[in-house]
Scaffold this motif. Structure first.
Motif, PDB file in Angstrom:
ATOM      1  N   THR A   1       5.803  50.120 -52.796  1.00  8.16           N
ATOM      2  CA  THR A   1       6.870  50.668 -52.064  1.00  8.16           C
ATOM      3  C   THR A   1       6.695  52.025 -51.531  1.00  8.16           C
ATOM      4  N   CYS A   2       7.055  52.385 -50.579  1.00  9.03           N
ATOM      5  CA  CYS A   2       7.080  53.797 -49.868  1.00  9.03           C
ATOM      6  C   CYS A   2       8.105  54.701 -50.407  1.00  9.03           C
ATOM      7  N   ALA A   3       7.571  55.878 -50.824  1.00 11.59           N
ATOM      8  CA  ALA A   3       8.458  56.609 -51.640  1.00 11.59           C
ATOM      9  C   ALA A   3       9.322  57.485 -50.560  1.00 11.59           C
ATOM     10  N   PRO A   4       9.024  57.795 -49.242  1.00 15.47           N
ATOM     11  CA  PRO A   4       9.971  58.370 -48.609  1.00 15.47           C
ATOM     12  C   PRO A   4      11.054  57.569 -48.201  1.00 15.47           C
ATOM     13  N   CYS A   5      10.723  56.045 -47.810  1.00 15.47           N
ATOM     14  CA  CYS A   5      11.641  55.259 -46.867  1.00 15.47           C
ATOM     15  C   CYS A   5      11.863  54.057 -47.711  1.00 15.47           C
ATOM     16  N   HIS A   6      11.287  53.694 -49.029  1.00 16.63           N
ATOM     17  CA  HIS A   6      11.744  52.726 -49.955  1.00 16.63           C
ATOM     18  C   HIS A   6      11.346  51.264 -49.576  1.00 16.63           C
TER      19      HIS A   6
ATOM     20  N   LEU B   1      -0.873  53.553 -44.575  1.00 12.87           N
ATOM     21  CA  LEU B   1       0.355  54.087 -43.568  1.00 12.87           C
ATOM     22  C   LEU B   1       1.476  52.956 -43.900  1.00 12.87           C
ATOM     23  N   CYS B   2       2.480  53.580 -44.152  1.00 14.49           N
ATOM     24  CA  CYS B   2       3.783  52.907 -44.337  1.00 14.49           C
ATOM     25  C   CYS B   2       3.926  52.092 -43.097  1.00 14.49           C
ATOM     26  N   GLY B   3       4.241  50.820 -43.024  1.00 12.59           N
ATOM     27  CA  GLY B   3       4.405  50.015 -42.051  1.00 12.59           C
ATOM     28  C   GLY B   3       5.875  50.451 -41.326  1.00 12.59           C
ATOM     29  N   HIS B   4       6.717  50.821 -42.189  1.00 12.56           N
ATOM     30  CA  HIS B   4       8.124  51.275 -41.718  1.00 12.56           C
ATOM     31  C   HIS B   4       8.194  52.652 -41.042  1.00 12.56           C
ATOM     32  N   CYS B   5       7.973  53.660 -41.809  1.00 13.66           N
ATOM     33  CA  CYS B   5       8.165  55.115 -41.507  1.00 13.66           C
ATOM     34  C   CYS B   5       6.948  55.506 -40.832  1.00 13.66           C
ATOM     35  N   GLY B   6       5.988  54.954 -41.286  1.00 12.70           N
ATOM     36  CA  GLY B   6       4.562  55.730 -40.586  1.00 12.70           C
ATOM     37  C   GLY B   6       4.082  56.914 -41.550  1.00 12.70           C
TER      38      GLY B   6
HETATM   39 ZN    ZN Z   1       8.060  54.427 -45.355  1.00 12.48          ZN
END
Ligand code: ZN
Length: 451
Positions: A398-403, A412-417
């Motif tokens: 789970t991405c900490a900044p964008c969940h 790299l988060c595939g959603h927020c980079g």
């Molecule tokens: Zn993210």
């Protein structure tokens, strides 16, 4: 005491001179314009002295009259500067208080009163920024680039603007220019490292990260983890380029740096199997399992043991159980591999032991699978599935900044980079599963607005 002596000395000289003049009376005669003036030398001397005094006084008077305009000018200049600095101070207070109209008014006022472009430009830019007038702010910051004393401030302003608008390509360029001016600025190094990592420039990011740690911008422990992730991404990159030897050596470095980090151990084990080092691969997973039992590691172990038949695999999986005997993941891993080998009793046994430690959604699903496979009991399976639906969500990357939740780990988060933002934890929000990124795919993703 000395002053008194000095005074008496002077008095004595004057008295002596007076006595001498009285004792030696001379006369002075002046013939001018047909008049003849004759007087004693003493009187002539006194007249001469008085005339000298009057001339000196006159000179001082004329000089002071001549100087008055420039003194008035100087005085008004000082007042103007004072008012300018007051406006500047009030403007800065307004910026700090978030009062955009006052900040802008004071910026204009200070600009008119002061001849200090570095200070007034910064205030004007900040006031414009506060008012949301990005174009004006950009103009001020760009103007600041032209003076060496304000160039760094201008770059910092433009960099903040670029990050705010999500223009990471521009931000990276600006951060590199700023570093050329002030190479050891901690916040700049941390920002530059993050931008380089998000851009997938792993090698540069690794160098900048090292500097940022040295400058104290990033704590050593965090830095070690970031470096591990950078090395893993370099490993992925090497593999894409067909350099399997580099892919393996980077993964090995990552694992050495953080032996308990699951993605590094799992990747190293897979690459070792591909290189024909099956035994070493098994050792890597077993050692890491002791520290951090994890489903991704169990999957990697299953691949490591891919050449064995299902029954032997179950036997070998028991090595994981000996590393962490009372961990729920050990029992879930054994239950799954037993299900595959159709060892129903063993599977049920491990599922029950896992359930006693910590019930979870995936555990209920495995029970349902067992009921279906072993007894073809659809009703019992449905009961377990109902329990699964009511259970809290399983942990995931789970991405900490964008969940956002990723199916597999990635740097790299595939959603927020964001870089190195994935944690293994239960998601707090229902966000669709997505593919994690590895570098080149992110140029496009990174530009999408942050959720
Ligand atoms: Zn993210």
């Amino acid at each position: 005491m000395i002053r008194a002596l000095w005074f008496f000395l002077k008095l004595a000289v004057v008295i002596a001179a007076a006595i001498w003049l009285v004792e030696h009376p001379g006369s002075v005669r002046v013939n001018m314009l047909g008049y003849a003036i004759e007087t004693s030398f003493t009187v002539a001397l006194l007249i001469g002295l008085v005339a000298l005094g009057v001339a000196a006084l006159g000179y001082r008077l004329i000089r002071s009259v001549l100087r008055t305009p420039s003194r008035i000018r100087r005085h008004s200049r000082a007042r103007k500067r004072e008012r300018g600095y007051r406006a500047l101070t009030q403007g800065m207070v307004a910026v700090a208080a978030g009062d955009a109209p006052t900040a802008r008014k004071m910026a204009r006022k200070a600009d008119g009163l002061l001849n200090e472009p570095p200070l007034t430009m910064l205030l004007s830019a900040q006031a414009a920024q506060l008012q949301g007038d990005d174009r004006a702010a950009n103009e001020y910051f760009t103007a600041m680039l032209e003076r060496p004393e304000t160039a760094f401030l201008g770059l910092r302003g433009l960099l903040t603007q670029a990050i705010k608008t999500g223009d990471r390509v521009e931000a990276l360029q600006l951060a590199r220019r700023a570093r050329a001016l002030q190479p050891n600025t901690p916040w700049l190094l941390a920002t530059l490292y993050d931008l380089e990592a998000r851009a997938g420039d792993w090698a540069s990011a690794e160098g900048t990260l090292q500097q940022a740690i040295q400058a104290g911008a990033i704590p050593t422990e965090d830095g070690r983890r970031h470096r591990t992730v950078l090395l893993l991404e370099r490993s992925f990159e090497a593999e894409r380029r067909g350099r399997s030897d580099n892919a393996l050596s980077h993964a090995q470095s990552a694992h050495d740096l953080s032996p308990g980090f699951v993605p590094a151990a799992a990747r190293l084990a897979r690459l070792m199997v591909a290189a024909g080092k099956q035994k070493a691969a098994a050792k890597v997973v077993e050692r890491t399992w002791r520290q951090s039992p994890h489903p991704d590691l169990a999957d990697a172990y299953r691949e490591v043991l891919g050449s064995y038949d299902p029954l032997t695999r179950v036997k070998l999986f028991e090595k994981l159980l000996t590393q962490a005997p009372n961990h729920v993941e050990s029992h879930i891993a054994l239950a799954r591999i037993a299900l595959e080998a159709q060892l129903w009793g063993e599977a049920r046994d491990h599922l029950n032991r896992a359930l006693a430690i910590e019930p979870s959604r995936r555990l209920y699903r495995l029970f349902a699978e067992l009921e279906r496979s072993e007894r073809h009991d659809e009703a019992a399976a449905r009961d377990w599935m109902a329990k699964a639906a009511a259970a809290p969500a399983d942990p995931a990357w789970t991405c900490a900044p964008c969940h956002a939740v990723s199916q597999a780990w990635g740097g790299l988060c595939g959603h927020c980079g964001a870089f190195d933002s994935l944690d293994w934890k239960a998601p707090t929000l229902a966000v669709s599963l997505m593919e994690p990124g590895h570098g080149h795919a992110h140029a496009a993703i990174a530009k999408s607005p942050v959720a």
